[in-house]
Design a protein around this motif. Sequence first.
Motif, PDB file in Angstrom:
ATOM      1  N   ARG A   1       0.818  -1.209   0.000  1.00  0.00           N
ATOM      2  CA  ARG A   1       0.000   0.000   0.000  1.00  0.00           C
ATOM      3  C   ARG A   1       0.856   1.265   0.000  1.00  0.00           C
ATOM      4  NH1 ARG A   1      -4.189  -2.292   4.455  1.00  0.00           N
ATOM      5  NH2 ARG A   1      -2.218  -2.989   5.296  1.00  0.00           N
TER       6      ARG A   1
ATOM      7  N   PHE B   1       0.123 -12.516   8.497  1.00  0.00           N
ATOM      8  CA  PHE B   1       0.451 -11.963   9.820  1.00  0.00           C
ATOM      9  C   PHE B   1       0.626 -13.095  10.854  1.00  0.00           C
ATOM     10  CE2 PHE B   1      -1.669  -9.308  13.440  1.00  0.00           C
ATOM     11  CZ  PHE B   1      -0.429  -9.018  13.998  1.00  0.00           C
TER      12      PHE B   1
ATOM     13  N   LEU C   1       2.767  -4.327  16.227  1.00  0.00           N
ATOM     14  CA  LEU C   1       2.754  -4.336  14.759  1.00  0.00           C
ATOM     15  C   LEU C   1       3.921  -3.518  14.217  1.00  0.00           C
ATOM     16  CD1 LEU C   1      -1.035  -3.854  13.902  1.00  0.00           C
ATOM     17  CD2 LEU C   1       0.268  -5.967  14.135  1.00  0.00           C
TER      18      LEU C   1
ATOM     19  N   HIS D   1       2.910   0.342  13.173  1.00  0.00           N
ATOM     20  CA  HIS D   1       2.162   1.229  14.063  1.00  0.00           C
ATOM     21  C   HIS D   1       3.108   1.875  15.066  1.00  0.00           C
ATOM     22  CE1 HIS D   1      -1.372  -0.487  12.382  1.00  0.00           C
ATOM     23  NE2 HIS D   1      -2.189  -0.091  13.325  1.00  0.00           N
TER      24      HIS D   1
ATOM     25  N   TYR E   1     -10.284  -3.533  10.344  1.00  0.00           N
ATOM     26  CA  TYR E   1      -9.619  -3.951  11.582  1.00  0.00           C
ATOM     27  C   TYR E   1     -10.157  -5.243  12.180  1.00  0.00           C
ATOM     28  CZ  TYR E   1      -8.234   0.931  11.326  1.00  0.00           C
ATOM     29  OH  TYR E   1      -7.740   2.123  10.897  1.00  0.00           O
ATOM     30  N   GLY E   2      -9.330  -5.827  13.069  1.00  0.00           N
ATOM     31  CA  GLY E   2      -9.808  -6.885  13.940  1.00  0.00           C
ATOM     32  C   GLY E   2     -10.658  -6.226  15.011  1.00  0.00           C
TER      33      GLY E   2
ATOM     34  N   LYS F   1     -11.902  -8.080  10.646  1.00  0.00           N
ATOM     35  CA  LYS F   1     -12.495  -7.253   9.593  1.00  0.00           C
ATOM     36  C   LYS F   1     -13.983  -7.564   9.310  1.00  0.00           C
ATOM     37  CE  LYS F   1      -7.996  -6.235   7.612  1.00  0.00           C
ATOM     38  NZ  LYS F   1      -7.004  -7.165   8.126  1.00  0.00           N
TER      39      LYS F   1
ATOM     40  N   MET G   1      -8.682  -3.527  17.332  1.00  0.00           N
ATOM     41  CA  MET G   1      -7.326  -3.781  17.816  1.00  0.00           C
ATOM     42  C   MET G   1      -6.466  -2.513  17.767  1.00  0.00           C
ATOM     43  SD  MET G   1      -7.227  -7.198  18.064  1.00  0.00           S
ATOM     44  CE  MET G   1      -8.280  -8.527  17.491  1.00  0.00           C
TER      45      MET G   1
ATOM     46  N   TYR H   1      -0.403  -6.355  21.775  1.00  0.00           N
ATOM     47  CA  TYR H   1      -0.979  -7.512  22.455  1.00  0.00           C
ATOM     48  C   TYR H   1       0.048  -8.065  23.445  1.00  0.00           C
ATOM     49  CZ  TYR H   1      -2.907  -7.558  17.597  1.00  0.00           C
ATOM     50  OH  TYR H   1      -3.428  -7.215  16.372  1.00  0.00           O
TER      51      TYR H   1
ATOM     52  N   THR I   1      -5.937 -13.362  14.081  1.00  0.00           N
ATOM     53  CA  THR I   1      -7.124 -13.112  14.910  1.00  0.00           C
ATOM     54  C   THR I   1      -7.913 -14.375  15.239  1.00  0.00           C
ATOM     55  OG1 THR I   1      -7.233 -10.883  14.051  1.00  0.00           O
ATOM     56  CG2 THR I   1      -9.212 -11.689  15.110  1.00  0.00           C
TER      57      THR I   1
HETATM   58  C1  G1P Z   1      -3.824  -6.313  11.161  1.00  0.00           C
HETATM   59  C2  G1P Z   1      -4.646  -7.221  12.080  1.00  0.00           C
HETATM   60  C3  G1P Z   1      -5.932  -6.537  12.510  1.00  0.00           C
HETATM   61  C4  G1P Z   1      -5.618  -5.194  13.122  1.00  0.00           C
HETATM   62  C5  G1P Z   1      -4.796  -4.346  12.143  1.00  0.00           C
HETATM   63  C6  G1P Z   1      -4.401  -3.053  12.805  1.00  0.00           C
HETATM   64  O1  G1P Z   1      -4.482  -6.176   9.920  1.00  0.00           O
HETATM   65  O2  G1P Z   1      -4.920  -8.433  11.429  1.00  0.00           O
HETATM   66  O3  G1P Z   1      -6.623  -7.347  13.433  1.00  0.00           O
HETATM   67  O4  G1P Z   1      -6.806  -4.523  13.462  1.00  0.00           O
HETATM   68  O5  G1P Z   1      -3.618  -5.041  11.745  1.00  0.00           O
HETATM   69  O6  G1P Z   1      -4.053  -2.131  11.834  1.00  0.00           O
HETATM   70  P1  G1P Z   1      -3.741  -5.596   8.590  1.00  0.00           P
HETATM   71  O7  G1P Z   1      -3.687  -4.107   8.771  1.00  0.00           O
HETATM   72  O8  G1P Z   1      -2.403  -6.246   8.561  1.00  0.00           O
HETATM   73  O9  G1P Z   1      -4.634  -6.000   7.456  1.00  0.00           O
END
Ligand code: G1P
Length: 303
Positions: A22, A120, A140, A143, A182-183, A204, A227, A231, A258
């Motif tokens: 992205r 992930f 993550l 983030h 998001y989760g 999602k 999320m 975690y 998730t």
């Molecule tokens: C991942 C997780 C998701 C979380 C998100 C946060 O998704 O799977 O649960 O809410 O990061 O940004 P991704 O952004 O990798 O699709």
Amino acid sequence: MTIRSQYRVRKAVIPAAGFGTRMFPATKAVKKEFLPIIDRDGRAKPIILAIVEEALSAGIEEVGIVVQNGDRTFFEDFFKTPPSPEFFQKLSRPNQEYSKYLQDLGQKVTILTQDIQEGFGHAVFCAKEWANNEPFLLLLGDHIYSSQTEISCARQLLDIYSQVQQSVIGLRVTQAEVIHHYGCGAGVWQEQDSILSVTQLYEKPNIEYARQHLSVEGMAEDLFLTMFGMYVLDSKIFDYLAEHINGNFRERGEFQLTSCLDKLRQSEGMTGYVVKGRCFDTGLPEVYRQTLIDFAISGGAIG
Ligand code: G1P
């Protein structure tokens, strides 16, 4: 192992093995984890360094970063190799000091690899041997975080973990229109608007599903818990990830975290915690642009 030390978290895992699609074409030139942010001290640093610092300032002793095989050298170079003497000499005195600090910090970092990009959940699984049956903080790789109190976001989560003695998922309040990114978590408040006994985690969801299954009592209509990107997990998470990987159980083509978190919740129980702070996504151009502006002027936690 005493009861006390069992709930002490020493390790953090940061998955950083994606392609950063992205953020193309910037990510053709540089891994997204090395894109710069400006911190509150006005220092330009790669995103991954801000994340490692979040973990270490919360008391974490060792950080494992999961990267693509071919990217190992970039990460090793950044965390393990000092600048050339010529480069070092040209740095300002404060930056020379910072460079030494960076060398020390690098000793606490281990680079782990993911051979093939399978999602992930699979990236987290690649840290299994390194985590060595200890609970760990998962952050993550795209983030960064800013606390609204004097206690950092990661420290808040670790404190809740030692209090509730079960896995803790960082949560934030999110508008219905965007929850499909998001989760999402649902549950019953143990402490209103703060600590949640989690009854479901769902990756999602669409709005209809969320309205039907993920509403949390006491929250305004069309606000949900998603999320935060942070975690604290019991090492049993690896058993569920192994189950999915060995059984080739894929969701959207990949091994997701998730659904394994939800299995962990079913067997061990899980606490959700609404973090007193903000998380900034850096994996999308528009959001990254805003993060660059907001992060430098946000919060100000001291570990
Ligand atoms: C991942 C997780 C998701 C979380 C998100 C946060 O998704 O799977 O649960 O809410 O990061 O940004 P991704 O952004 O990798 O699709």
